[in-house]
Design an enzyme around this catalytic site. Structure first.
Site, PDB file in Angstrom:
ATOM      1  N   LYS A   1       0.820  -1.254  -0.094  1.00 29.72           N
ATOM      2  CA  LYS A   1       0.047  -0.075  -0.070  1.00 29.72           C
ATOM      3  C   LYS A   1       0.761   1.147   0.056  1.00 29.72           C
ATOM      4  O   LYS A   1       0.574   2.203  -0.748  1.00 29.72           O
ATOM      5  CB  LYS A   1      -0.950  -0.049   0.998  1.00 29.72           C
ATOM      6  CG  LYS A   1      -1.984  -1.082   0.902  1.00 29.72           C
ATOM      7  CD  LYS A   1      -2.825  -1.296   2.174  1.00 29.72           C
ATOM      8  CE  LYS A   1      -3.910  -2.277   2.147  1.00 29.72           C
ATOM      9  NZ  LYS A   1      -4.531  -2.999   3.151  1.00 29.72           N
TER      10      LYS A   1
ATOM     11  N   GLN B   1      -5.594  -1.661   9.189  1.00 28.69           N
ATOM     12  CA  GLN B   1      -5.269  -3.142   8.335  1.00 28.69           C
ATOM     13  C   GLN B   1      -5.683  -4.304   9.411  1.00 28.69           C
ATOM     14  O   GLN B   1      -5.545  -4.254  10.557  1.00 28.69           O
ATOM     15  CB  GLN B   1      -3.648  -3.191   8.353  1.00 28.69           C
ATOM     16  CG  GLN B   1      -3.206  -4.431   7.751  1.00 28.69           C
ATOM     17  CD  GLN B   1      -3.509  -4.637   6.233  1.00 28.69           C
ATOM     18  OE1 GLN B   1      -3.336  -3.863   5.543  1.00 28.69           O
ATOM     19  NE2 GLN B   1      -4.178  -5.841   5.903  1.00 28.69           N
TER      20      GLN B   1
ATOM     21  N   ASP C   1     -11.819   1.863   3.045  1.00 26.70           N
ATOM     22  CA  ASP C   1     -11.928   0.466   2.793  1.00 26.70           C
ATOM     23  C   ASP C   1     -13.188  -0.092   2.376  1.00 26.70           C
ATOM     24  O   ASP C   1     -13.605  -0.950   2.099  1.00 26.70           O
ATOM     25  CB  ASP C   1     -11.469  -0.227   4.003  1.00 26.70           C
ATOM     26  CG  ASP C   1      -9.984  -0.830   4.105  1.00 26.70           C
ATOM     27  OD1 ASP C   1      -9.529  -1.112   2.851  1.00 26.70           O
ATOM     28  OD2 ASP C   1      -9.493  -1.157   5.147  1.00 26.70           O
TER      29      ASP C   1
END
Length: 281
Positions: free
Chosen positions: A53, A97, A120
């Site tokens: 990322k 995460q 997300d």
């Protein structure tokens, strides 16, 4: 029959380049797009994702802030950090995460993220927006699947689409997105009666089962398009998907490989969500 390989690396490269151009345009207007990535503990798979990322942010001209917290971090501490990032006007996107250590409630953490920064797309408000066709962030892997199909000239409207897997992160949102593209959608799961028979109806088959090489040739109809969401290591340490590629590919009109199919798209769509976050009012 000869089949087309749907190249996720090439398509994700196009999307990242589009993101880079947009990020540059915003920068010229005085806005630097910023993604905050929060990781708790050092799960090896998470380490790889976070590294990828950060690299993608560099490629796209997006500033990334990194918060690496120790494994024993408490829930309150993490929620406090999210509160600060929510309030920080220079931060456009917040990504925590997953998975998180056992002492932290994942649901609480997802719900604490400002819906306008939830790149997300996991917050219930964004999930609800997807259900009702409102604007909101869409989870990256499902969004990537739709882009793979569209940019590979696969027609979705009117097609029989079967999604195997009903997770909140992949299965359900993929089904909703295919529905929004006017596909006729069936969602299968562990309790589906005669899974093979249902799967064989699919013009577009999306495998998000979480079991290596689970989908064999007898699940696939001649000429189907197969999207493999799984990623596993086989007994020889080689990467493989939920689809037994060697037996399935000859029956397909198009198929995604593992690696190099859906995987690269997830991060490309994260970058796309970061760019989109600037316009979220």
């Amino acid at each position: 029959m000869s089949y087309q390989i749907i190249d996720g690396k090439a398509v994700s490269g196009q999307i990242k380049e589009e993101c880079r151009i947009k990020a540059e345009e915003y920068r010229k207007k005085g806005t630097e797009i910023t993604l905050a990535v929060v990781q708790v503990g050092n799960d090896p798979a998470s380490d790889v994702y976070v590294r990828n990322k950060k690299r993608a942010c560099e490629e796209c001209g997006i500033r990334s802030l990194s918060y690496e917290l120790p494994e024993e971090t408490g829930e309150e501490q993490l929620l406090e950090l999210i509160g600060k990032l929510n309030a920080d006007k220079t931060v456009n996107g917040i990504l925590v995460q997953l998975p998180l250590p056992d002492q932290i409630d994942e649901k609480k953490v997802i719900q604490a993220i400002d819906t306008k920064k939830d790149v997300d797309g996991f917050h219930p408000v964004n999930a609800g927006a997807l259900c009702t066709g409102e604007k909101g962030f869409v989870p990256c892997t499902p969004a990537g699947i739709i882009q793979l199909l569209k940019r590979s000239s696969v027609e979705i409207a009117g097609k029989e689409c079967v999604v195997i897997g009903r997770s909140n992160i992949v299965g359900k949102p993929t089904a909703l997105l295919l529905l929004a593209e006017n596909g006729t959608v069936t969602v299968c799961h562990s309790k589906t009666a005669d899974l093979k028979e249902v799967a064989r109806r699919a013009d577009i088959l999306v495998a998000a089962v979480g079991k290596p090489k689970f989908i064999t040739a007898d699940y696939v109809k001649e000429g189907a398009v197969v999207i493999d969401v799984g990623i596993h290591r086989n007994e020889n340490g080689k990467l493989c998907g939920d689809v037994d590629f060697d037996s399935v590919a000859p029956k397909c009109s198009a198929i995604t490989p593992v690696p190099g199919g859906v995987g690269p798209m997830t991060i490309a769509m994260l970058m796309s969500n970061c760019i989109g976050s600037v316009d979220v009012e």
